[in-house]
Scaffold this motif. Structure first.
Motif, PDB file in Angstrom:
ATOM      1  N   SER A  21       1.611   9.397 -12.088  1.00 58.08           N
ATOM      2  CA  SER A  21       2.394   8.233 -11.682  1.00 58.08           C
ATOM      3  C   SER A  21       1.748   7.569 -10.469  1.00 58.08           C
ATOM      4  O   SER A  21       1.478   8.213  -9.468  1.00 58.08           O
ATOM      5  N   PRO A  22       1.470   6.231 -10.579  1.00 55.57           N
ATOM      6  CA  PRO A  22       0.836   5.535  -9.459  1.00 55.57           C
ATOM      7  C   PRO A  22       1.797   5.384  -8.287  1.00 55.57           C
ATOM      8  O   PRO A  22       2.993   5.226  -8.462  1.00 55.57           O
ATOM      9  N   VAL A  23       1.233   5.412  -7.119  1.00 52.85           N
ATOM     10  CA  VAL A  23       2.012   5.253  -5.905  1.00 52.85           C
ATOM     11  C   VAL A  23       1.857   3.815  -5.440  1.00 52.85           C
ATOM     12  O   VAL A  23       0.748   3.298  -5.353  1.00 52.85           O
ATOM     13  N   LEU A  24       2.979   3.141  -5.177  1.00 55.30           N
ATOM     14  CA  LEU A  24       2.915   1.769  -4.690  1.00 55.30           C
ATOM     15  C   LEU A  24       2.152   1.756  -3.373  1.00 55.30           C
ATOM     16  O   LEU A  24       2.485   2.487  -2.453  1.00 55.30           O
ATOM     17  N   GLY A  25       1.125   0.930  -3.326  1.00 54.22           N
ATOM     18  CA  GLY A  25       0.299   0.863  -2.126  1.00 54.22           C
ATOM     19  C   GLY A  25      -0.914   1.763  -2.200  1.00 54.22           C
ATOM     20  O   GLY A  25      -1.768   1.740  -1.335  1.00 54.22           O
ATOM     21  N   GLY A  26      -1.018   2.541  -3.258  1.00 54.75           N
ATOM     22  CA  GLY A  26      -2.155   3.433  -3.408  1.00 54.75           C
ATOM     23  C   GLY A  26      -3.345   2.758  -4.056  1.00 54.75           C
ATOM     24  O   GLY A  26      -4.334   3.403  -4.349  1.00 54.75           O
ATOM     25  N   ASP A  27      -3.257   1.470  -4.287  1.00 58.79           N
ATOM     26  CA  ASP A  27      -4.342   0.749  -4.953  1.00 58.79           C
ATOM     27  C   ASP A  27      -4.918  -0.364  -4.074  1.00 58.79           C
ATOM     28  O   ASP A  27      -5.172  -1.461  -4.519  1.00 58.79           O
ATOM     29  N   ARG A  28      -5.141  -0.065  -2.842  1.00 59.46           N
ATOM     30  CA  ARG A  28      -5.727  -1.060  -1.923  1.00 59.46           C
ATOM     31  C   ARG A  28      -7.166  -1.357  -2.335  1.00 59.46           C
ATOM     32  O   ARG A  28      -7.915  -0.457  -2.665  1.00 59.46           O
ATOM     33  N   ASP A  29      -7.523  -2.655  -2.292  1.00 66.86           N
ATOM     34  CA  ASP A  29      -8.903  -3.019  -2.594  1.00 66.86           C
ATOM     35  C   ASP A  29      -9.754  -2.920  -1.326  1.00 66.86           C
ATOM     36  O   ASP A  29      -9.281  -2.439  -0.293  1.00 66.86           O
ATOM     37  N   VAL A  30     -10.984  -3.387  -1.385  1.00 68.02           N
ATOM     38  CA  VAL A  30     -11.892  -3.263  -0.241  1.00 68.02           C
ATOM     39  C   VAL A  30     -11.422  -4.058   0.976  1.00 68.02           C
ATOM     40  O   VAL A  30     -11.844  -3.781   2.097  1.00 68.02           O
ATOM     41  N   HIS A  31     -10.538  -5.033   0.754  1.00 69.13           N
ATOM     42  CA  HIS A  31     -10.006  -5.843   1.858  1.00 69.13           C
ATOM     43  C   HIS A  31      -8.667  -5.323   2.361  1.00 69.13           C
ATOM     44  O   HIS A  31      -8.091  -5.894   3.277  1.00 69.13           O
ATOM     45  N   CYS A  33      -5.940  -5.215   0.413  1.00 65.87           N
ATOM     46  CA  CYS A  33      -4.864  -5.873  -0.328  1.00 65.87           C
ATOM     47  C   CYS A  33      -4.308  -4.922  -1.386  1.00 65.87           C
ATOM     48  O   CYS A  33      -5.059  -4.242  -2.076  1.00 65.87           O
ATOM     49  N   ILE A  34      -2.995  -4.907  -1.528  1.00 65.85           N
ATOM     50  CA  ILE A  34      -2.322  -4.015  -2.472  1.00 65.85           C
ATOM     51  C   ILE A  34      -2.016  -4.789  -3.749  1.00 65.85           C
ATOM     52  O   ILE A  34      -1.079  -5.587  -3.803  1.00 65.85           O
ATOM     53  N   GLY A  35      -2.810  -4.555  -4.777  1.00 69.28           N
ATOM     54  CA  GLY A  35      -2.664  -5.260  -6.048  1.00 69.28           C
ATOM     55  C   GLY A  35      -1.331  -5.001  -6.725  1.00 69.28           C
ATOM     56  O   GLY A  35      -0.730  -5.911  -7.288  1.00 69.28           O
ATOM     57  N   SER A  36      -0.832  -3.773  -6.664  1.00 67.91           N
ATOM     58  CA  SER A  36       0.431  -3.446  -7.326  1.00 67.91           C
ATOM     59  C   SER A  36       1.619  -4.148  -6.666  1.00 67.91           C
ATOM     60  O   SER A  36       2.671  -4.291  -7.273  1.00 67.91           O
ATOM     61  N   ALA A  37       1.441  -4.621  -5.447  1.00 71.49           N
ATOM     62  CA  ALA A  37       2.502  -5.360  -4.758  1.00 71.49           C
ATOM     63  C   ALA A  37       2.289  -6.869  -4.894  1.00 71.49           C
ATOM     64  O   ALA A  37       3.001  -7.664  -4.282  1.00 71.49           O
ATOM     65  N   GLY A  38       1.289  -7.277  -5.695  1.00 69.64           N
ATOM     66  CA  GLY A  38       1.055  -8.692  -5.958  1.00 69.64           C
ATOM     67  C   GLY A  38       0.104  -9.379  -5.000  1.00 69.64           C
ATOM     68  O   GLY A  38      -0.012 -10.600  -5.017  1.00 69.64           O
ATOM     69  N   TYR A  39      -0.608  -8.630  -4.178  1.00 68.66           N
ATOM     70  CA  TYR A  39      -1.506  -9.239  -3.198  1.00 68.66           C
ATOM     71  C   TYR A  39      -2.930  -9.342  -3.721  1.00 68.66           C
ATOM     72  O   TYR A  39      -3.426  -8.456  -4.403  1.00 68.66           O
ATOM     73  N   THR A  40      -3.571 -10.456  -3.407  1.00 64.14           N
ATOM     74  CA  THR A  40      -4.961 -10.732  -3.733  1.00 64.14           C
ATOM     75  C   THR A  40      -5.637 -11.247  -2.474  1.00 64.14           C
ATOM     76  O   THR A  40      -5.018 -11.957  -1.688  1.00 64.14           O
ATOM     77  N   TYR A  41      -6.907 -10.936  -2.322  1.00 67.50           N
ATOM     78  CA  TYR A  41      -7.631 -11.387  -1.139  1.00 67.50           C
ATOM     79  C   TYR A  41      -8.035 -12.850  -1.286  1.00 67.50           C
ATOM     80  O   TYR A  41      -8.558 -13.271  -2.310  1.00 67.50           O
ATOM     81  N   SER A  42      -7.783 -13.635  -0.255  1.00 65.72           N
ATOM     82  CA  SER A  42      -8.192 -15.031  -0.205  1.00 65.72           C
ATOM     83  C   SER A  42      -9.370 -15.168   0.742  1.00 65.72           C
ATOM     84  O   SER A  42      -9.280 -14.801   1.913  1.00 65.72           O
ATOM     85  N   GLN A  43     -10.462 -15.737   0.224  1.00 69.43           N
ATOM     86  CA  GLN A  43     -11.647 -15.960   1.050  1.00 69.43           C
ATOM     87  C   GLN A  43     -11.393 -17.029   2.107  1.00 69.43           C
ATOM     88  O   GLN A  43     -11.883 -16.922   3.229  1.00 69.43           O
TER      89      GLN A  43
END
Length: 135
Positions: A21-31, A33-43
């Motif tokens: 089971s994935p943990v919310l916030g356990g999928d941070r990208d290199v920036h 940003c938490i994808g599972s919470a709907g966040y994407t990195y903006s340049q």
């Protein structure tokens, strides 16, 4: 003995399910940003954003998929650059540069496909290789 085996089986299955089971916030990208919470990195913003809560959202025009996707557009303060979050590319977003004093933003030569952002009615439209894909 049966209780020990049953308890061991329950404990083992609980451990297996807990790992999957994935943990919310356990999928941070290199920036960060938490994808599972709907966040994407903006340049342009140099920060994590939620694309679905941006002011300018455009719908996909024609698709052979069973769903219609949307994209978001953000501008820098001087309106010389636009960032579009197109879900079909390897990059999370594409930076478009304003062409002269016109309200026309184009992708640079380093991008595989040619993207153009132009005003359309009271919003905008995005063309990919001279075909309208979002408006």
């Amino acid at each position: 003995m049966k209780k020990t085996i049953l308890f061991s089986a329950m404990l083992l299955s609980a451990c297996i399910f807990a790992q999957k089971s994935p943990v919310l916030g356990g999928d941070r990208d290199v920036h960060g940003c938490i994808g599972s919470a709907g966040y994407t990195y903006s340049q342009l913003k140099n920060n994590c954003i939620k694309t679905f809560s941006q002011k300018i959202k455009l719908k996909e025009v024609s698709t052979d998929k069973s769903y219609t996707s949307t994209t978001a557009v953000i501008f820098n303060k001087s309106m010389t650059k636009a960032e579009v979050f197109i879900p079909d590319g390897a990059a999370k977003s594409i930076i478009l540069d304003r062409q002269g004093k016109e309200k026309l933003w184009k992708s640079g030569t380093h991008v595989k496909d040619s993207y153009i952002l132009t005003p359309y009615k009271k919003s905008y439209q995005i063309k990919k290789n001279d075909e309208v894909i979002y408006q």
